[in-house]
Design an enzyme around this catalytic site. Sequence first.
Site, PDB file in Angstrom:
ATOM      1  N   ASN A 166       0.864  -1.184   0.000  1.00  0.00           N
ATOM      2  CA  ASN A 166       0.000   0.000   0.000  1.00  0.00           C
ATOM      3  C   ASN A 166       0.899   1.231   0.000  1.00  0.00           C
ATOM      4  O   ASN A 166       1.519   1.541   1.009  1.00  0.00           O
ATOM      5  CB  ASN A 166      -0.890  -0.035   1.253  1.00  0.00           C
ATOM      6  CG  ASN A 166      -1.731   1.218   1.403  1.00  0.00           C
ATOM      7  OD1 ASN A 166      -1.800   2.043   0.487  1.00  0.00           O
ATOM      8  ND2 ASN A 166      -2.369   1.358   2.552  1.00  0.00           N
TER       9      ASN A 166
ATOM     10  N   LYS B 245       0.083   4.254  -0.175  1.00  0.00           N
ATOM     11  CA  LYS B 245      -0.536   5.436   0.462  1.00  0.00           C
ATOM     12  C   LYS B 245      -0.316   6.661  -0.425  1.00  0.00           C
ATOM     13  O   LYS B 245      -0.289   6.530  -1.643  1.00  0.00           O
ATOM     14  CB  LYS B 245      -0.013   5.614   1.894  1.00  0.00           C
ATOM     15  CG  LYS B 245      -0.144   4.305   2.688  1.00  0.00           C
ATOM     16  CD  LYS B 245       0.059   4.461   4.172  1.00  0.00           C
ATOM     17  CE  LYS B 245      -0.096   3.103   4.853  1.00  0.00           C
ATOM     18  NZ  LYS B 245      -0.013   3.180   6.315  1.00  0.00           N
TER      19      LYS B 245
ATOM     20  N   HIS C 257      -9.333   0.926   5.201  1.00  0.00           N
ATOM     21  CA  HIS C 257      -8.050   1.169   5.869  1.00  0.00           C
ATOM     22  C   HIS C 257      -8.286   2.104   7.055  1.00  0.00           C
ATOM     23  O   HIS C 257      -9.126   3.008   6.984  1.00  0.00           O
ATOM     24  CB  HIS C 257      -7.048   1.776   4.889  1.00  0.00           C
ATOM     25  CG  HIS C 257      -5.661   1.762   5.430  1.00  0.00           C
ATOM     26  ND1 HIS C 257      -5.221   2.688   6.351  1.00  0.00           N
ATOM     27  CD2 HIS C 257      -4.632   0.912   5.223  1.00  0.00           C
ATOM     28  CE1 HIS C 257      -3.969   2.404   6.672  1.00  0.00           C
ATOM     29  NE2 HIS C 257      -3.588   1.334   6.012  1.00  0.00           N
TER      30      HIS C 257
ATOM     31  N   GLU D  35      -6.753   4.542   8.057  1.00  0.00           N
ATOM     32  CA  GLU D  35      -6.597   5.970   7.750  1.00  0.00           C
ATOM     33  C   GLU D  35      -7.872   6.522   7.111  1.00  0.00           C
ATOM     34  O   GLU D  35      -8.203   7.697   7.286  1.00  0.00           O
ATOM     35  CB  GLU D  35      -5.367   6.158   6.840  1.00  0.00           C
ATOM     36  CG  GLU D  35      -4.085   5.937   7.635  1.00  0.00           C
ATOM     37  CD  GLU D  35      -2.930   5.343   6.856  1.00  0.00           C
ATOM     38  OE1 GLU D  35      -2.927   5.402   5.617  1.00  0.00           O
ATOM     39  OE2 GLU D  35      -2.016   4.791   7.509  1.00  0.00           O
TER      40      GLU D  35
ATOM     41  N   GLU E 169      -4.991  -5.039  10.620  1.00  0.00           N
ATOM     42  CA  GLU E 169      -3.964  -4.022  10.844  1.00  0.00           C
ATOM     43  C   GLU E 169      -4.229  -3.321  12.181  1.00  0.00           C
ATOM     44  O   GLU E 169      -5.077  -2.422  12.241  1.00  0.00           O
ATOM     45  CB  GLU E 169      -3.985  -2.984   9.716  1.00  0.00           C
ATOM     46  CG  GLU E 169      -3.684  -3.551   8.344  1.00  0.00           C
ATOM     47  CD  GLU E 169      -3.149  -2.484   7.393  1.00  0.00           C
ATOM     48  OE1 GLU E 169      -2.085  -2.725   6.804  1.00  0.00           O
ATOM     49  OE2 GLU E 169      -3.762  -1.418   7.256  1.00  0.00           O
TER      50      GLU E 169
ATOM     51  N   GLY F 122       2.883   2.279  10.838  1.00  0.00           N
ATOM     52  CA  GLY F 122       3.829   3.378  10.700  1.00  0.00           C
ATOM     53  C   GLY F 122       4.558   3.730  11.979  1.00  0.00           C
ATOM     54  O   GLY F 122       5.218   4.762  12.070  1.00  0.00           O
TER      55      GLY F 122
ATOM     56  N   SER G 109       3.786  -2.114  10.344  1.00  0.00           N
ATOM     57  CA  SER G 109       5.239  -2.205  10.532  1.00  0.00           C
ATOM     58  C   SER G 109       5.800  -3.581  10.182  1.00  0.00           C
ATOM     59  O   SER G 109       6.776  -4.035  10.793  1.00  0.00           O
ATOM     60  CB  SER G 109       5.642  -1.799  11.956  1.00  0.00           C
ATOM     61  OG  SER G 109       5.289  -0.444  12.188  1.00  0.00           O
TER      62      SER G 109
END
Length: 249
Positions: free
Chosen positions: A9, A11, A94, A96, A166, A172, A212
């Site tokens: 991904n 992003k 996701h 985000e 996730e 991250g 990560s």
Amino acid sequence: MRKKIVAGNWKMNKSLQDGVTLAKEVEAAVSGINNGVDVIIAPPFIHLTEVKKVISKVKLSAQNCASEASGAYTGEVAADMLKSAGVGYVIIGHSERRSYYKESDEILNKKVKLALANGLTPIFCIGELLPEREANKHFDVVKDQITKGLFDLSETDFKNIVLAYEPVWAIGTGKTASAAQAQEIHAFIRSLIVAKYGKAVAEDTSILYGGSCNDKNAKELFANPDVDGGLIGGAALKADQFAVIVSSF
Ligand code: 13P
């Protein structure tokens, strides 16, 4: 046998030119790896058609799609547009998107249905926040997300879903779930699918780990029986690291 999948991904990273270069590098880096892993990259929307021209082994995903089919929805990209551009997969839900763009379970459920109706494979993301993990609520959170997002699908439709667990606290942050933590919750997610769709469907559903995951820890994570691959963020932006992850099975 369920598929082993490593998906990158990207992003909101890379210019169009740099994205095409990275896609070429990824294609070259993974072309010699023959371990049966499906390799997917998810660049930004505007990269998709150009990236499509430079990949063959590597498959193409979008990072999002609209919750409506077409019409006056400024700035949105519809599932059928993605299909017409040669895209095969779409990441939906996701964290985000859930947190920054307030995408609710109901919106995500609409996106999943439009993706499926247009022949795209949703990569549906679930996962808990740090306070939820600390309060030992992570099982309830993923159960709620999967129930509201997916469990009104027919069995035929559900068979086309890829799941990605996730944990938000691992995205991250450099903090990965331990192999044991990943296995524990992946097995729990699979048990939910067993209860809803039966053992055969659950055994065929790929459940990826994201957060990560990198060239150093992928092997240990992927060694778990219920971890069927990874959804990779930062380490997907370096072709050599991404290829090491692909070869970690
Ligand atoms: P990182 O690998 O950068 O933690 O991101 C994971 C992720 O969000 C993939 O969708």
